[in-house]
Design a protein around this motif. Sequence first.
Motif, mmCIF file in Angstrom:
data_model
loop_
_atom_site.group_PDB
_atom_site.id
_atom_site.type_symbol
_atom_site.label_atom_id
_atom_site.label_comp_id
_atom_site.label_asym_id
_atom_site.label_seq_id
_atom_site.Cartn_x
_atom_site.Cartn_y
_atom_site.Cartn_z
ATOM 1 N N HIS A 164 0.814 -1.224 0.000
ATOM 2 C CA HIS A 164 0.000 0.000 0.000
ATOM 3 C C HIS A 164 0.850 1.278 0.000
ATOM 4 C CE1 HIS A 164 0.887 -0.342 4.315
ATOM 5 N NE2 HIS A 164 0.528 0.920 4.451
ATOM 6 N N LEU A 165 2.154 1.123 0.132
ATOM 7 C CA LEU A 165 3.006 2.317 0.185
ATOM 8 C C LEU A 165 3.671 2.585 -1.163
ATOM 9 C CD1 LEU A 165 4.621 1.506 3.637
ATOM 10 C CD2 LEU A 165 2.902 3.278 3.185
ATOM 11 N N ASP A 166 3.830 3.848 -1.491
ATOM 12 C CA ASP A 166 4.441 4.263 -2.765
ATOM 13 C C ASP A 166 5.959 4.321 -2.582
ATOM 14 O OD1 ASP A 166 5.439 5.569 -4.996
ATOM 15 O OD2 ASP A 166 3.752 6.972 -5.136
ATOM 16 N N GLU A 167 6.616 3.243 -2.998
ATOM 17 C CA GLU A 167 8.052 3.110 -2.776
ATOM 18 C C GLU A 167 8.841 4.280 -3.372
ATOM 19 O OE1 GLU A 167 10.046 -0.836 -3.544
ATOM 20 O OE2 GLU A 167 11.315 0.403 -4.828
ATOM 21 N N ALA A 168 8.491 4.626 -4.638
ATOM 22 C CA ALA A 168 9.220 5.700 -5.323
ATOM 23 C C ALA A 168 9.135 6.994 -4.523
ATOM 24 C CB ALA A 168 8.663 5.893 -6.725
ATOM 25 N N LYS A 169 7.919 7.322 -4.098
ATOM 26 C CA LYS A 169 7.689 8.567 -3.362
ATOM 27 C C LYS A 169 8.499 8.577 -2.064
ATOM 28 C CE LYS A 169 3.649 11.133 -1.742
ATOM 29 N NZ LYS A 169 2.198 10.951 -1.494
ATOM 30 N N LEU B 31 1.752 -3.134 -35.091
ATOM 31 C CA LEU B 31 2.849 -3.100 -34.115
ATOM 32 C C LEU B 31 2.473 -3.824 -32.829
ATOM 33 C CD1 LEU B 31 2.558 -0.863 -31.630
ATOM 34 C CD2 LEU B 31 2.726 0.700 -33.523
ATOM 35 N N VAL B 32 3.469 -4.433 -32.251
ATOM 36 C CA VAL B 32 3.250 -5.208 -31.035
ATOM 37 C C VAL B 32 3.842 -4.501 -29.818
ATOM 38 C CG1 VAL B 32 3.276 -7.559 -30.150
ATOM 39 C CG2 VAL B 32 3.701 -7.156 -32.565
ATOM 40 N N SER B 33 4.874 -3.694 -30.056
ATOM 41 C CA SER B 33 5.505 -3.010 -28.936
ATOM 42 C C SER B 33 4.558 -1.972 -28.351
ATOM 43 C CB SER B 33 6.779 -2.310 -29.403
ATOM 44 O OG SER B 33 7.715 -3.266 -29.848
ATOM 45 N N PRO B 34 4.673 -1.722 -27.049
ATOM 46 C CA PRO B 34 3.801 -0.706 -26.450
ATOM 47 C C PRO B 34 4.132 0.679 -26.997
ATOM 48 C CG PRO B 34 5.499 -1.417 -24.892
ATOM 49 C CD PRO B 34 5.623 -2.293 -26.094
ATOM 50 N N PRO B 35 3.134 1.573 -27.031
ATOM 51 C CA PRO B 35 3.397 2.910 -27.550
ATOM 52 C C PRO B 35 4.308 3.711 -26.617
ATOM 53 C CG PRO B 35 1.222 2.806 -26.592
ATOM 54 C CD PRO B 35 1.770 1.419 -26.552
ATOM 55 N N LEU B 36 4.931 4.720 -27.162
ATOM 56 C CA LEU B 36 5.910 5.513 -26.404
ATOM 57 C C LEU B 36 5.314 6.213 -25.188
ATOM 58 C CD1 LEU B 36 8.436 7.629 -28.455
ATOM 59 C CD2 LEU B 36 8.839 6.249 -26.453
ATOM 60 N N VAL B 37 4.082 6.637 -25.323
ATOM 61 C CA VAL B 37 3.525 7.452 -24.242
ATOM 62 C C VAL B 37 3.227 6.667 -22.973
ATOM 63 C CG1 VAL B 37 2.680 9.433 -25.510
ATOM 64 C CG2 VAL B 37 1.360 7.310 -25.529
ATOM 65 N N SER B 38 2.981 5.375 -23.086
ATOM 66 C CA SER B 38 2.762 4.611 -21.854
ATOM 67 C C SER B 38 3.743 3.462 -21.799
ATOM 68 C CB SER B 38 1.331 4.082 -21.788
ATOM 69 O OG SER B 38 1.160 3.002 -22.667
ATOM 70 N N GLY B 189 17.757 9.399 -14.516
ATOM 71 C CA GLY B 189 17.571 8.385 -13.477
ATOM 72 C C GLY B 189 16.189 7.757 -13.547
ATOM 73 N N ASN B 190 15.187 8.595 -13.765
ATOM 74 C CA ASN B 190 13.825 8.070 -13.849
ATOM 75 C C ASN B 190 13.590 7.284 -15.141
ATOM 76 O OD1 ASN B 190 12.644 8.792 -11.370
ATOM 77 N ND2 ASN B 190 12.456 10.925 -12.045
ATOM 78 N N LEU B 191 14.367 7.587 -16.173
ATOM 79 C CA LEU B 191 14.302 6.778 -17.400
ATOM 80 C C LEU B 191 14.921 5.408 -17.145
ATOM 81 C CD1 LEU B 191 13.802 6.595 -20.513
ATOM 82 C CD2 LEU B 191 16.110 7.504 -20.827
ATOM 83 N N ALA B 192 15.989 5.397 -16.340
ATOM 84 C CA ALA B 192 16.709 4.148 -16.077
ATOM 85 C C ALA B 192 15.928 3.210 -15.155
ATOM 86 C CB ALA B 192 18.073 4.459 -15.454
ATOM 87 N N ARG B 196 9.470 3.994 -12.570
ATOM 88 C CA ARG B 196 9.537 5.457 -12.535
ATOM 89 C C ARG B 196 9.224 5.987 -13.925
ATOM 90 N NH1 ARG B 196 12.434 6.906 -7.810
ATOM 91 N NH2 ARG B 196 12.443 5.031 -6.536
ATOM 92 N N GLU B 197 8.807 7.226 -13.989
ATOM 93 C CA GLU B 197 8.520 7.850 -15.279
ATOM 94 C C GLU B 197 9.303 9.143 -15.411
ATOM 95 O OE1 GLU B 197 6.901 6.635 -17.788
ATOM 96 O OE2 GLU B 197 6.196 4.876 -16.699
#
Lengths: 352, 352
Positions: A164-169, B31-38, B189-192, B196-197
């Motif tokens: 239930h906790l947001d690890e990233a946050k 296409l089978v890969s997920p779209p870039l936005v999500s 870092g968030n890309l890695a 994370r987004e």
Amino acid sequence: MFLIARKALASAQNKAIHLSTREVHCLSSILVSPPLVSLDLPENWTPYSDHPPPVSFESEQKTVVIDGKVISEEIRTKISDEVRKMKNDIGKVPGLAVVLVGQQKDSQTYVRNKILACEETGIKSVLAELPEDCTEGEIMSVLAKFNEDTSVHGVLVQLPLPQHLDEAKILNMVRLEKDVDGFHPLNMGNLAMRGREPLFVSCTPKGCVELLIRSGVEIAGKNAVVIGRSNIVGLPMSLLLQRYDATVSTVHAFSKDPEQITREADIVVAAAGIPNLVRGSWLKPGAVVIDVGTCPVEDSSSEHGYRLVGDVCYEEALGVASAITPVPGGVGPMTIAMLLCNTLDAAKRIFL
Amino acid sequence: MFLIARKALASAQNKAIHLSTREVHCLSSILVSPPLVSLDLPENWTPYSDHPPPVSFESEQKTVVIDGKVISEEIRTKISDEVRKMKNDIGKVPGLAVVLVGQQKDSQTYVRNKILACEETGIKSVLAELPEDCTEGEIMSVLAKFNEDTSVHGVLVQLPLPQHLDEAKILNMVRLEKDVDGFHPLNMGNLAMRGREPLFVSCTPKGCVELLIRSGVEIAGKNAVVIGRSNIVGLPMSLLLQRYDATVSTVHAFSKDPEQITREADIVVAAAGIPNLVRGSWLKPGAVVIDVGTCPVEDSSSEHGYRLVGDVCYEEALGVASAITPVPGGVGPMTIAMLLCNTLDAAKRIFL
């Protein structure tokens, strides 16, 4: 030379060679990779040479067992010395704050070991235990307190956290200068980017590279495979090996031929958490194997009813790998030693 | 099917097939890969299956030329539509601020193209030109102004900066919500990190993945090699391909056998900046090749006395690769389209 002589001696006895501290010293004096503390990142691309020197491997491999316990003890002794000196010189010691949420047995063991290691090296530790059903706000206020506390130089949140906790946050809340686990995305980004320096490198990957360097393994230019891509081990491991100029491939759940990719690696770091995933047939003869996995597997013959098994089939790897870390007694003790090291570094940044 | 028929038709003519916008549409529907936005990141490790399906390749390969110009035009048209709608609905448009230091010709051209692209899509742009010998403080104060300006949603500093300036310090100054180049270490870092987004993905890698997806290339589970590890292209490219569940290897100046590693890749992204580094013999038949390189090479027969050459030996790759981006007209136009896209996204986050 000493190592080769020792290998010849061992050949009639056993496939595994255990290195003493003295031998480890001997090996580390011939190391070619740069030391962990100063990451050396060349800026120039050297065009590909048509005839790279082939990596030479023996056909009948004797496997050196890399003793993480011995190496970590050595590091802990040095840390104790530094902490004592700090106390004598300025009357202060490094402080580590650990946040433990819930009653998960593994986590409790890990935390206990961290606290014990602090005590043994003279680092002050403080533990905040929160109930399984605590709120995000409660953890945040504990973290805020530790972030402000000038006697606390390192703050870590034991993972995993309850669902239930947001690890990233929560991890983002840890003050960057106290992020001794190196899990803050800014530390991770700075680890990834050339020309940047993270304040902290995550403990397990740092420990693995330390083992490689102290065992005389050259990393630059070697093919390295990291099996697993968790934020805690696999990802920072890949990034760190790349900083040391290895050619890194990362294998994961979606990889179609992990076996084939692994077979081309000079350095294999297994961090998938699947017991015996990496078979002897996956390894190139002479590869150096770092086994991060520690899975408890039922074993009625063992005192506690279970034993710890790594990601690598250890018996099969002996005789194929040139060096391997055992489970337990390989990477595990190094992780804690690196946590102490990061905490000491954090304090030094404040005091020195 | 359409593609296969087209291939058959082309076989008597030429090794290269150019795809029209209509065909690209046709491809992108499968296409089978997920779209870039999500970005979809599975959390579970599926144990390795003993018998993975082999990747099938034709022995006599017909090479599809991925037309980045056509695809980027399509994206720019959509961006124009959205910007027009934004203006009609709320009376505001996205704004991009560009900081250019010095008189480097390449940089001036890149910046001019970016500004022109903004004009064409209705995005407001503002350019701050500073002299080669400007101080860090002067750039910082320009950046501080743009960071505060509510009509500016994206801020970019054209690289490279003159030697006397601290690139890391300057890039870190760009406000995270306006970091449309995605070069801030927190975005990296968030890309890695899984789960994370990043607020922005760097334009060139994003454009490369967009090209792959729109060309119907499945990324998940594929072996991908990224040649080069710059902070601007190679690094974020590796991280992004890994987010799409490719098995990524990164090859660089220290790699001992770049050719061999590249030959095992289903997807090759070349971003080393060395003309014709990747020969036809480096490629696995059927590999998809994305060529990020654009080096001016002297050519007296050309109008300007030079022509642009990629990192991949294009003529040799034709007939081996299943698809390739040309230079120019491949990745280049996509980089600018993604910059517009990131600027639009930045504005949407404020307005919507």
